[in-house]
Design an enzyme around this catalytic site. Structure first.
Site, short mmCIF file in Angstrom:
data_model
loop_
_atom_site.label_atom_id
_atom_site.label_comp_id
_atom_site.label_asym_id
_atom_site.label_seq_id
_atom_site.Cartn_x
_atom_site.Cartn_y
_atom_site.Cartn_z
N PHE A 1 -73.39 11.13 -50.16
CA PHE A 1 -73.41 10.48 -51.48
C PHE A 1 -72.82 9.08 -51.42
O PHE A 1 -73.24 8.20 -52.17
CB PHE A 1 -72.64 11.35 -52.49
CG PHE A 1 -72.73 10.87 -53.90
CD1 PHE A 1 -73.91 11.05 -54.62
CD2 PHE A 1 -71.67 10.25 -54.52
CE1 PHE A 1 -74.01 10.61 -55.94
CE2 PHE A 1 -71.76 9.81 -55.83
CZ PHE A 1 -72.94 9.99 -56.54
N GLY B 1 -71.87 13.56 -45.35
CA GLY B 1 -72.87 14.22 -44.51
C GLY B 1 -72.33 15.30 -43.61
O GLY B 1 -73.10 16.04 -43.00
N TYR C 1 -76.38 17.69 -49.89
CA TYR C 1 -75.54 16.52 -49.63
C TYR C 1 -74.08 16.79 -49.98
O TYR C 1 -73.75 17.71 -50.72
CB TYR C 1 -76.05 15.29 -50.41
CG TYR C 1 -75.82 15.32 -51.90
CD1 TYR C 1 -74.70 14.71 -52.45
CD2 TYR C 1 -76.72 15.95 -52.76
CE1 TYR C 1 -74.49 14.73 -53.83
CE2 TYR C 1 -76.51 15.97 -54.12
CZ TYR C 1 -75.39 15.36 -54.66
OH TYR C 1 -75.18 15.38 -56.01
N CYS C 2 -73.21 15.98 -49.39
CA CYS C 2 -71.79 15.98 -49.70
C CYS C 2 -71.37 14.50 -49.78
O CYS C 2 -72.20 13.65 -50.06
CB CYS C 2 -70.99 16.76 -48.65
SG CYS C 2 -71.05 16.03 -47.00
N LYS C 3 -70.12 14.20 -49.52
CA LYS C 3 -69.68 12.81 -49.61
C LYS C 3 -70.21 11.96 -48.46
O LYS C 3 -70.70 10.86 -48.68
CB LYS C 3 -68.15 12.75 -49.65
CG LYS C 3 -67.61 11.34 -49.83
CD LYS C 3 -66.11 11.32 -49.98
CE LYS C 3 -65.61 9.90 -50.17
NZ LYS C 3 -64.15 9.86 -50.33
#
Length: 103
Positions: free
Chosen positions: A94, A69, A65-67
């Site tokens: 996230f 996607g 995951y990142c901020k």
């Protein structure tokens, strides 16, 4: 590589005893909170990111995951090219995560 909704990602992760959670955000973003048990490898580190990926077990199931996607989708693509068998991208990242958060 697969894009999973928030619900699919969380459910699959909960049932997976070979799971590895990978956070590809920057260190500054991680300081705002992260999914418990996640390992942070900043995708913006370029070749250093690749070296860090090479050190990981390719047989684990990676929940990435990142901020939002986008970067995690890129990371999953890179991992797939490197021979990782299973990498799952968290759609919405996230910022849409409603599960547990660590500080």
């Amino acid at each position: 590589m697969a894009d999973l909704s928030q619900e699919q990602w969380a459910q699959q992760l909960k049932e997976d005893d070979n799971a590895f959670i990978l956070d590809v955000r920057t260190e500054e973003e991680v300081e705002e909170g992260y999914i418990p048990n996640a390992k942070n490898l900043n995708i913006f580190k370029g070749q250093a990111f690749i070296y860090e990926l090479e050190a990981l077990d390719k047989d684990k199931n990676y929940y990435v995951y990142c901020k939002s996607g986008g970067r995690s989708g890129q990371a999953c693509g890179i991992m797939s090219q490197m021979g990782f068998k299973n990498a799952y991208n968290l759609l919405g990242g996230f910022q849409e995560w409603t599960g547990e958060i660590a500080q």
